[in-house]
Design an enzyme around this catalytic site. Structure first.
Site, PDB file in Angstrom:
ATOM      1  CG  ASN A  16      -2.246  -0.727   0.911  1.00 52.36           C
ATOM      2  OD1 ASN A  16      -2.930  -0.432  -0.051  1.00 52.36           O
ATOM      3  ND2 ASN A  16      -2.586  -1.696   1.750  1.00 52.36           N
ATOM      4  CG  HIS A 111      -9.482  -3.553   9.066  1.00 53.72           C
ATOM      5  ND1 HIS A 111      -8.564  -4.171   9.890  1.00 53.72           N
ATOM      6  CD2 HIS A 111     -10.578  -4.339   9.052  1.00 53.72           C
ATOM      7  CE1 HIS A 111      -9.096  -5.290  10.358  1.00 53.72           C
ATOM      8  NE2 HIS A 111     -10.313  -5.410   9.866  1.00 53.72           N
TER       9      HIS A 111
END
Length: 219
Positions: A16, A111
């Site tokens: 990410n 998440h």
């Protein structure tokens, strides 16, 4: 628009982080990653940072007697970069209330589930065990309660016949790489902000709560 300063916290491969860096360098985000901090040494993410000439720092949690001492050292390191935003990108540490309060409203996490479903670890196995048809990822503001902060954006993927935790995780991770930069774009442009424990969107209401599903996955 003034370029904003990002500090990214990682614990592993940093995929990410790479997606966010790509969005910054392609001008999709008006921001610069000014520092990357890991609580683990010799990670793939740190090696990639070195190859990409991003400033890095290791603050190993095992070097501290408790979470409070670790979080204090982490905060001192973060503050040295003077960031506008602190981003958790696979950072596998639960943060203390004092640390969260220090950066409240500019501390963001992604998440791998559709919160509030399946907080914590083993989210993909939990989704499969529960028999849900849809799974996904959530970008949210961080609060002291684990994975319970106000939602900024969510993206969904279908749970397919024959999925196992690994195949489902791979599909969700691919989604994360587009969802996280998109959500950050809304924050950096001022489309939304933290206010009184909620995500407040600029009028008219423009919240991209669910990212479009790839129709190929439904065939």
């Amino acid at each position: 628009m003034t370029e904003q300063r990002l500090v990214v916290l990682i614990s592993g491969r940093g995929s990410n982080l790479r997606a966010i860096h790509q969005a910054c360098t392609s001008d999709d985000l008006p921001a610069q990653i000014v520092g990357v901090i890991s609580n683990r040494a010799n990670t793939l993410g740190l090696r990639w940072c070195q190859e990409s000439h991003l400033p890095t720092q290791i603050i190993a949690h095992q070097d501290f007697p408790d979470r409070e001492h670790f979080d204090h050292a982490l905060a001192m390191a973060i503050d040295a970069y003077a960031p506008d935003w602190v981003l958790l990108a696979g950072f596998m540490r639960q943060l203390t209330e004092g640390f969260v309060a220090r950066y409240l409203g500019r501390l963001v996490n992604i998440h791998p589930s559709l919160l509030p479903a399946f907080p914590g670890l083993q989210t993909h196995q939990c989704a499969l065990t529960a028999g849900v048809r849809w799974h996904g990822a959530t970008v949210h503001f961080v609060t002291p309660e684990l994975d319970a902060g106000p939602i900024i954006a969510q993206g969904i993927v279908p749970v397919l016949a024959g999925d196992n935790p690994e195949t489902l995780a791979a599909r969700v991770l691919e989604l994360e790489h587009s969802l996280y930069p998109q959500a950050l774009g809304h924050l950096l442009r001022g489309d939304c902000r933290w206010e009184n424990g909620q995500t407040l969107w600029r009028q008219p209401y423009r919240s991209p709560q669910m990212q479009a599903i790839n129709p190929e996955l439904l065939r």
